[in-house]
Design an enzyme around this catalytic site. Structure first.
Site, PDB file in Angstrom:
ATOM      1  N   HIS A  87     -23.590   5.529   0.706  1.00 43.93           N
ATOM      2  CA  HIS A  87     -22.138   5.488   0.935  1.00 43.93           C
ATOM      3  C   HIS A  87     -21.373   5.107  -0.332  1.00 43.93           C
ATOM      4  O   HIS A  87     -20.174   5.352  -0.413  1.00 43.93           O
ATOM      5  CB  HIS A  87     -21.767   4.642   2.159  1.00 43.93           C
ATOM      6  N   ASP A 223     -29.751   4.464   3.559  1.00 41.31           N
ATOM      7  CA  ASP A 223     -28.468   4.432   2.838  1.00 41.31           C
ATOM      8  C   ASP A 223     -28.671   4.178   1.335  1.00 41.31           C
ATOM      9  O   ASP A 223     -28.352   3.110   0.830  1.00 41.31           O
ATOM     10  CB  ASP A 223     -27.572   3.349   3.463  1.00 41.31           C
ATOM     11  N   SER A 652     -22.225  -3.660  -1.299  1.00 36.11           N
ATOM     12  CA  SER A 652     -22.955  -2.444  -0.960  1.00 36.11           C
ATOM     13  C   SER A 652     -23.731  -1.955  -2.169  1.00 36.11           C
ATOM     14  O   SER A 652     -23.163  -1.808  -3.241  1.00 36.11           O
ATOM     15  CB  SER A 652     -21.989  -1.351  -0.514  1.00 36.11           C
TER      16      SER A 652
END
Ligand code: ARG
Length: 759
Positions: A87, A223, A652
């Site tokens: 992402h 991810d 992230s």
């Protein structure tokens, strides 16, 4: 659970504890030696403080970079290979995709270095050093200094210190404030802007579970994506050039595939964006009652409009994929935050603590003078700001949501230049608009934007108090009977802002008349004028007293609990959080394991639901349990695991590092039960969701056949310290050896038996 939560708060509030809570806190690496190292060693860290952060010698910090300004990434090879989340790479991946070569849908793996894809605009910042500059910033400032003077002196000194530190033109330097303006740190980064896409799994792996599973555990998402940083012949930053060489980091993280077990030490190193743990109950009430519901409502509508058009065309889908994902990410976040605050009784908890603060402050004359009024002052300021909250939210979430309206703001300086009639300024502003327009035209679809415009302004018109409306709303009322569809239709039909040719024609010979007749510009400029002249000054009026009171409030809190070690709120600077791999109980009677396996992918698989499609090759590998050396001791493939590390957005892509400084996973999300975590950390519920390094390598190696990328990493197979040591670890890292083991059925047989037993 809730009771326990309150008693903990009580203990903390009364200053009865001096424990630095291992799991809570986003610590500044520079202070780890002083504040955390002993504690970390107790938890399982085997590194010295210098191995974590050192400005003279290579240390862990050299392996961690801020990615694109919004995420974290880490070096995992000496050839500049970067690992981050899918992402985080999403925008770049979508931008490199076309309906014919759709990397977002199908994945992408560069077979060789020359196939790696350049990403204009993308950069990484590598930390050179950080420094406590509090004494320099606050020199000569006393309690008697007026707030206005203080603000001016502080901001000038922050700027001057940053400028002074800017040794080279590739340095990015800034001073950030900590603890609400009580401390200041200088950051010096080196910015590298040749960052190429190396590999990404298809979205069906990288975003498996989609928005349904987002912010949720249990999870089975791969991810991750990979990039490579390039540098000039001297390993220094350089603009993209085919002749650039892979950057050689001072330090890269070895990747451990020996396994992760419950209770293992885990450290997350990265760039958390923003927490507001010192926010008071009044601020929280505004968020929960006013701004969050407005954001949820506006984002819900935007998503509906975008989705309808994205479903009709692949080109439109790729244009909006990244924007859609980020709108949706926080659309769900605000819902989770509201649910969490309600469930955890966060407002009530804050109210209780504030009462204790006031009791403490009034117990002593000196304290009373410094801190006795701060909460009342904060609440008063919130009271004044509250009235304008919707205007503030609707500015960013509605008025500037349509791309054309947002872009039109770039023309405000041109309007000024035209009014003043200075040819030089006119040319300069026109050139700047032209330069910005390329990205703008690539990123939107005119009919979709028109629908967004009509819907967003209709909501703005209906929901925001009338006396705060921009002037243009009166025109829409009188000339269009308040019908924003009609207004939008005419605006989009006549504007020069929706076609490159028309915009360029206007810019070639700009006139004030043409500019001011453009209805989209007219709207944007009216919104802008209204905000700067009617709304912002109202918000600013209470800012000085809010800043001062908040600064004192936080200072008081630290004084009140003098033996507690405090950490500052996240502010996009490099932080370290440490904790352990841990399961949890989301609600009464329910237990969530600390990890998931590939079997969960098959359980969730649904070819009819775009969020749960699984590529056939992955299905085949999982069914055959063909996991190679990436299987766990039971022959299963671990996919995700959770820890109690304290993280937030911006983290992230952060590495999850074991006690020996090896990468065991990649942080990518938080869990639903602790969505109020940016406001209060809850040790019972807060979890950090990570992709297991073994799943990452499995996807690269076995699924994508890109083993050459795994070969450039430094693999380690030392097993987890908490692990079942009776299981023989994988000794050597040659793929063939492990393949043989699996084929011999040693690992597999055990699992089959186990399965039978379960039945
Ligand atoms: N919630 C994640 C974060 O903020 C982003 C996950 C992206 N995935 C998605 N389905 N939107 O870090």
């Amino acid at each position: 659970m809730t009771k326990k939560f309150f008693s903990l708060l009580l203990v903390a509030a009364l200053g009865l504890t001096n424990l630095a809570k291992a799991d809570e806190g986003m610590w500044l690496p520079l202070l780890v030696k002083r504040l955390n190292h002993v504690d970390m060693q107790k938890q399982g860290l085997q590194l010295t403080a210098e191995e974590i952060y050192d400005i003279n010698n290579a240390s862990l910090k050299d392996a961690i970079v801020q990615f694109g300004g919004f995420c974290t990434a880490e070096f995992i090879s000496k050839e500049g290979l970067l690992l981050t989340n899918h992402h985080c790479g999403y925008d770049a991946i979508a931008a490199r995709s076309t309906p014919q070569a759709d990397y977002l849908t199908n994945g992408f793996w560069a077979a060789s270095r020359d196939k790696e894809l350049a990403n204009p605009g993308l950069f990484v910042d590598i930390l050179v050093r950080m420094e406590d500059v509090t004494p320099k910033v606050l020199e000569g400032i006393t309690a008697q200094t007026s707030e206005a003077d203080r603000a001016k002196m502080v901001s000038e000194r922050m700027k001057a210190l940053a400028t002074e530190a800017k040794g080279s033109e590739n340095y990015v330097t800034y001073v950030r404030d900590f603890f609400a303006g009580n401390e200041f740190y200088l950051f010096v980064y080196e910015r590298y802007s040749d960052v190429r896409l190396v590999g990404t799994p298809p979205s069906a792996i990288g975003k498996f579970g989609g928005d349904t599973d987002n912010w949720m555990w249990p999870r089975q998402t791969g991810d991750f994506s990979m990039f490579r940083v390039y540098a000039d012949a001297n390993n220094k930053p350089a603009a993209y050039a085919a002749t650039n060489k892979p950057y050689q980091p001072k330090k890269h993280l070895p990747v451990n595939i020996g396994g992760v077990e419950k209770n293992d030490f885990s450290m997350v190193f990265g760039f958390p964006g923003r927490t507001q743990r010192f926010m008071t109950s009044e601020g929280l009430k505004i968020a929960v009652e006013t701004s969050n519901p407005a954001r949820i409502k506006l984002r819900g509508k935007r998503l509906e409009i975008l989705k309808a058009d994205m479903d009709k065309s692949d080109a439109v889908r790729l244009k909006y994929a990244s924007e859609y994902a980020s709108i949706s990410n926080y659309w769900k976040y605000f819902q989770g935050q509201n649910a969490g605050v309600k469930r955890m009784k966060t407002v009530e908890g804050k109210v209780e603590n504030e009462a204790k603060y006031n009791t403490w402050a009034s117990a002593d004359a000196n304290r009373k003078a410094s801190y006795g009024n701060v909460l009342a002052d904060i609440n008063k300021a919130y009271g004044e700001q509250k009235e304008y909250t919707l205007s503030q939210v609707y500015l960013s979430e509605a008025a500037l949501a349509p791309a054309a309206a947002k872009f039109a703001l770039n023309l405000v300086p041109l309007q000024k230049a035209l009014k003043e009639g200075k040819a030089e300024d006119i040319k300069k502003t026109a050139d700047a608009i032209k330069a910005a327009s390329k990205e703008y035209f690539e990123g939107f679809n005119v009919p979709t934007d028109e629908k967004l415009f009509a819907a967003m302004y209709q909501m703005y018109y209906n929901d925001v108090p009338k006396n705060q409306h921009p002037d243009i709303f009166k025109t829409v009322e009188s000339k269009y009977k308040g019908n924003w569809n009609k207004f939008a239709a005419e605006a989009y039909k006549k504007t020069f802002l929706t076609s490159e040719a028309k915009l360029n024609a206007f810019l070639a010979k700009p006139t004030l008349k043409a500019l001011e007749n453009d209805l989209i510009f007219k709207t944007a400029s009216s919104v802008y004028t209204n905000y700067t002249t009617n709304i912002a000054p109202k918000l600013m009026a209470s800012k000085a007293s809010m800043d001062k009171a908040t600064r004192l409030y936080v200072a008081g809190l630290r004084e009140m609990q003098a033996d507690k070690v405090f950490y500052p709120d996240a502010n996009s600077t490099l932080r370290l959080s440490y904790g352990t791999v841990k399961d949890y109980e989301p609600r009464d009677g329910v237990h969530y394991a600390h990890y998931t396996t590939a079997q969960g992918i098959l359980e969730k698989e649904d070819p009819k639901d775009e969020e749960f499609i699984v590529p056939q090759k992955l299905i085949d590998l999982i069914k055959a349990k063909d996991f190679g050396r990436y299987a766990d001791k039971n022959g299963e493939l671990p996919v995700n695991f959770i820890t109690d590390n304290d993280i937030t957005g911006g983290n992230s892509g952060s590495p999850v590092i074991n006690g020996r400084g090896e990468l065991i996973g990649l942080a990518f999300d938080g869990n639903w039960e602790a969505m109020s975590g940016d406001l209060v950390y809850d040790k019972d519920y807060k979890r950090c969701i990570n992709v297991d390094a073994r799943y990452v390598l499995f996807v690269i190696d076995k699924f994508a056949g890109a083993g050459h990328l795994v070969n450039e990493m430094t693999l380690v197979t030392t097993p987890s310290p908490s692990g079942d040591q009776t299981v023989k670890p994988v000794e050597a890292i040659t793929a063939d050896k492990m393949e043989v083991k699996v084929k011999e059925g040693k690992v597999k047989t055990k699992t089959k038996k186990e399965k039978k037993k379960k039945k």
